[in-house]
Design an enzyme around this catalytic site. Structure first.
Site, PDB file in Angstrom:
ATOM      1  N   SER A  62       0.787  -1.237   0.000  1.00 21.67           N
ATOM      2  CA  SER A  62       0.000   0.000   0.000  1.00 21.67           C
ATOM      3  C   SER A  62       0.812   1.276   0.000  1.00 21.67           C
ATOM      4  O   SER A  62       0.234   2.360  -0.098  1.00 21.67           O
ATOM      5  CB  SER A  62      -0.954   0.008   1.196  1.00 21.67           C
ATOM      6  N   PHE A 120      -9.000 -12.676   1.228  1.00 19.41           N
ATOM      7  CA  PHE A 120      -7.875 -13.229   1.984  1.00 19.41           C
ATOM      8  C   PHE A 120      -8.278 -13.681   3.380  1.00 19.41           C
ATOM      9  O   PHE A 120      -7.435 -13.751   4.279  1.00 19.41           O
ATOM     10  CB  PHE A 120      -6.741 -12.201   2.042  1.00 19.41           C
ATOM     11  N   THR A 123      -5.801 -17.149   4.482  1.00 16.90           N
ATOM     12  CA  THR A 123      -4.640 -16.445   3.933  1.00 16.90           C
ATOM     13  C   THR A 123      -4.030 -17.121   2.711  1.00 16.90           C
ATOM     14  O   THR A 123      -3.959 -16.517   1.631  1.00 16.90           O
ATOM     15  CB  THR A 123      -3.578 -16.301   5.037  1.00 16.90           C
ATOM     16  N   ARG A 287       0.069   8.564   5.431  1.00 14.32           N
ATOM     17  CA  ARG A 287      -0.065   8.369   6.865  1.00 14.32           C
ATOM     18  C   ARG A 287       0.819   9.370   7.610  1.00 14.32           C
ATOM     19  O   ARG A 287       1.890   9.744   7.125  1.00 14.32           O
ATOM     20  CB  ARG A 287       0.388   6.944   7.257  1.00 14.32           C
ATOM     21  N   THR A 301       2.592   2.701   4.997  1.00 11.70           N
ATOM     22  CA  THR A 301       2.977   1.328   5.324  1.00 11.70           C
ATOM     23  C   THR A 301       2.470   0.417   4.208  1.00 11.70           C
ATOM     24  O   THR A 301       1.618   0.830   3.395  1.00 11.70           O
ATOM     25  CB  THR A 301       2.335   0.907   6.659  1.00 11.70           C
ATOM     26  N   GLY A 302       2.991  -0.781   4.184  1.00 10.84           N
ATOM     27  CA  GLY A 302       2.561  -1.734   3.160  1.00 10.84           C
ATOM     28  C   GLY A 302       2.544  -3.149   3.704  1.00 10.84           C
ATOM     29  O   GLY A 302       3.425  -3.519   4.493  1.00 10.84           O
ATOM     30  N   SER A 328       4.913 -11.855   5.936  1.00 10.53           N
ATOM     31  CA  SER A 328       3.639 -11.182   6.258  1.00 10.53           C
ATOM     32  C   SER A 328       2.696 -12.225   6.857  1.00 10.53           C
ATOM     33  O   SER A 328       3.078 -13.379   7.038  1.00 10.53           O
ATOM     34  CB  SER A 328       3.042 -10.541   5.007  1.00 10.53           C
ATOM     35  N   ASN A 329       1.454 -11.779   7.146  1.00  9.68           N
ATOM     36  CA  ASN A 329       0.529 -12.564   7.965  1.00  9.68           C
ATOM     37  C   ASN A 329       1.179 -12.903   9.300  1.00  9.68           C
ATOM     38  O   ASN A 329       1.024 -14.010   9.830  1.00  9.68           O
ATOM     39  CB  ASN A 329       0.072 -13.850   7.261  1.00  9.68           C
TER      40      ASN A 329
HETATM   41  C1  LIG Z   1      -3.944  -1.477   6.106  1.00  8.15           C
HETATM   42  C2  LIG Z   1      -3.004  -2.586   5.667  1.00  8.15           C
HETATM   43  C3  LIG Z   1      -2.401  -3.302   6.871  1.00  8.15           C
HETATM   44  S1  LIG Z   1      -3.898  -3.752   4.643  1.00  8.15           S
HETATM   45  C4  LIG Z   1      -3.672  -2.814   3.176  1.00  8.15           C
HETATM   46  C5  LIG Z   1      -2.988  -3.460   2.001  1.00  8.15           C
HETATM   47  N1  LIG Z   1      -2.779  -4.850   2.026  1.00  8.15           N
HETATM   48  C6  LIG Z   1      -3.776  -5.718   1.864  1.00  8.15           C
HETATM   49  O1  LIG Z   1      -4.944  -5.379   1.759  1.00  8.15           O
HETATM   50  C7  LIG Z   1      -3.400  -7.197   1.903  1.00  8.15           C
HETATM   51  C8  LIG Z   1      -4.231  -7.882   2.933  1.00  8.15           C
HETATM   52  C9  LIG Z   1      -3.891  -9.358   3.060  1.00  8.15           C
HETATM   53  C10 LIG Z   1      -2.440  -9.571   3.327  1.00  8.15           C
HETATM   54  C11 LIG Z   1      -2.173 -10.935   3.950  1.00  8.15           C
HETATM   55  N2  LIG Z   1      -3.001 -11.200   5.118  1.00  8.15           N
HETATM   56  C12 LIG Z   1      -3.957 -12.146   5.112  1.00  8.15           C
HETATM   57  O2  LIG Z   1      -4.208 -12.829   4.150  1.00  8.15           O
HETATM   58  C13 LIG Z   1      -4.716 -12.296   6.399  1.00  8.15           C
HETATM   59  N3  LIG Z   1      -5.737 -13.318   6.308  1.00  8.15           N
HETATM   60  C14 LIG Z   1      -0.711 -10.899   4.381  1.00  8.15           C
HETATM   61  O3  LIG Z   1      -0.462 -10.625   5.574  1.00  8.15           O
HETATM   62  O4  LIG Z   1       0.145 -11.084   3.506  1.00  8.15           O
HETATM   63  C15 LIG Z   1      -1.796  -2.676   2.386  1.00  8.15           C
HETATM   64  O5  LIG Z   1      -0.663  -2.755   2.072  1.00  8.15           O
HETATM   65  N4  LIG Z   1      -2.445  -2.036   3.410  1.00  8.15           N
HETATM   66  C16 LIG Z   1      -1.898  -2.086   4.730  1.00  8.15           C
HETATM   67  C17 LIG Z   1      -1.340  -0.718   5.128  1.00  8.15           C
HETATM   68  O6  LIG Z   1      -1.797   0.278   4.557  1.00  8.15           O
HETATM   69  O7  LIG Z   1      -0.479  -0.719   6.020  1.00  8.15           O
END
Ligand SMILES: CC1(C)S[C@@H]2[C@H](NC(=O)CCCC[C@H](NC(=O)C[NH3+])C(=O)[O-])C(=O)N2[C@H]1C(=O)[O-]
Length: 351
Positions: A62, A120, A123, A287, A301-302, A328-329
């Site tokens: 992101s 997701f 995951t 942010r 952040t991402g 991640s996750n």
């Molecule tokens: C708001 C956040 C945190 S989520 C949003 C975006 N990322 C996503 O929407 C991916 C979500 C699933 C990622 C996955 N998680 C799962 O599948 C959980 N079941 C993982 O951890 O790899 C991003 O980047 N943003 C972050 C941000 O802006 O910091």
């Protein structure tokens, strides 16, 4: 006022903690004028046992939203888009609520449901189902609008990837040009971001890069190598590839006024608190974080499968920091990695 020197030892300690919590590797690069500080820990590739280094590319997730915002706000400055006009004025197909404005999309106040919540929920199965898929913007927007709005437009902050997919659709519909071209011509080329690209829907990362490792919901199972994917589920909300040097250069240029006229930069950095303690805020695709030493930094952040990123700079763009952990996750790792902000900008051991 000058900042305390970065506490590089504290950054290394944060990395070691992140590795103890499951990250294969981590990197942090801090840039301040001619000076740069580098900390790399663990492995970029766990099969080849390749050491991490700060020059490696990675998926920024992101953090891409800030690139999309810069393009959109340049269009605003050019008179092609009005921030407070209904988004439907600029979209090929209407969103379900005429009250949603372009500004609501940029500030996550539209109420549009985030389709990734379902995509997701599980995951790894969710990731495997989409990692080679190519979506249109409209297919992603339709996934969102199949669900009710989280809130009335403008009534609350509720983060949603859908907002920045809709903004990608607006950019392309208004200009007739792909976002990839706008990123290249308006940001990557002028700032000479040689290690930054938008290659959707190609699944591979060119050059030297860190592999990404997704933790399974059953954390007793091994990490899944999630490096290759289209990131078509995110596109203008999350598909940029970059490295720490380029992200530092991007955020420094942005906050020091090199990418947007003063009026648009002021709109972007006018933030609203999004946490009860007021220390975290959100402006337009940006942010804000107020640190323990009172310094407020701006960036994004991402989180994309296999990669956690923090990319922030001071309000004058003089000091920038990018940190990556290649997993991640794993919320614990994500929180731990965030402590590099304190070490980099406040010069203290994170509490
Ligand atoms: C708001 C956040 C945190 S989520 C949003 C975006 N990322 C996503 O929407 C991916 C979500 C699933 C990622 C996955 N998680 C799962 O599948 C959980 N079941 C993982 O951890 O790899 C991003 O980047 N943003 C972050 C941000 O802006 O910091």
């Amino acid at each position: 006022p000058s900042l305390p020197a970065p506490d590089v030892a504290a950054v290394a300690a944060v990395h070691r903690t992140a590795l103890s919590q499951g990250a294969p590797g981590a990197l942090t690069r801090i840039d301040e004028g001619p000076r740069s500080y580098h900390v790399a820990t663990g492995e970029a590739d766990t099969a080849a046992h390749t050491p991490m280094d700060t020059g490696r590319r990675f998926r920024v997730g992101s953090v891409s939203k800030t690139f999309t915002t810069v393009v959109l706000l340049q269009l605003v400055a050019e008179g092609k888009v009005d921030l407070d006009a209904p988004a439907n004025r600029y979209l090929p197909e209407p969103l379900p609520d005429e009250r949603i404005t372009v500004r609501h999309l940029l500030s996550h106040r539209s109420g549009l449901y985030d389709y990734t919540n379902d995509m997701f929920y599980n995951t790894v199965p969710g990731f495997e189902a989409v990692r080679n898929k190519v979506f249109s913007y409209q297919e992603l927007i339709d996934l969102s609008t199949a669900k009710p709005l989280n809130n009335a437009p403008g009534a609350a902050y509720s983060y949603s990837n859908t907002n920045f997919v809709a903004l990608g659709a607006i950019i392309e519909h208004v200009t007739g040009t792909p976002v990839a071209t706008h990123y290249q011509r308006r940001i990557f080329a002028p700032l000479r971001l040689k290690n930054t690209s938008y290659v959707h829907p190609r699944t591979t990362i060119s050059g030297t890069y860190a592999r990404g490792y997704l933790r399974q919901d059953d954390t007793t199972l091994p990490l899944v190598d999630s490096t290759e994917q289209t990131v078509s589920w995110a596109q203008s909300a999350g598909a940029v590839i970059s490295d720490a040097k380029d992200l530092n250069r991007f955020f420094s240029a942005l906050l020091s006024g090199k990418l947007l006229p003063e009026e648009q930069l002021r709109e972007m950095t006018t933030t609203v608190p999004v946490t009860a303690d007021g220390k975290q805020s959100y402006g337009l695709g940006l942010r804000g974080r107020t640190l323990s030493c009172g310094t407020t930094v701006y960036g994004h952040t991402g989180t994309v499968q296999g990669y956690y990123t923090y990319a922030f700079t001071t309000s004058d763009g003089r000091r920038s920091m990018t940190s990556l952990a290649n997993t991640s996750n794993n919320g614990t790792v994500n929180t731990t990695l965030g402590a590099t902000l304190e070490a980099s900008f406040c010069g203290t051991d994170p509490a």
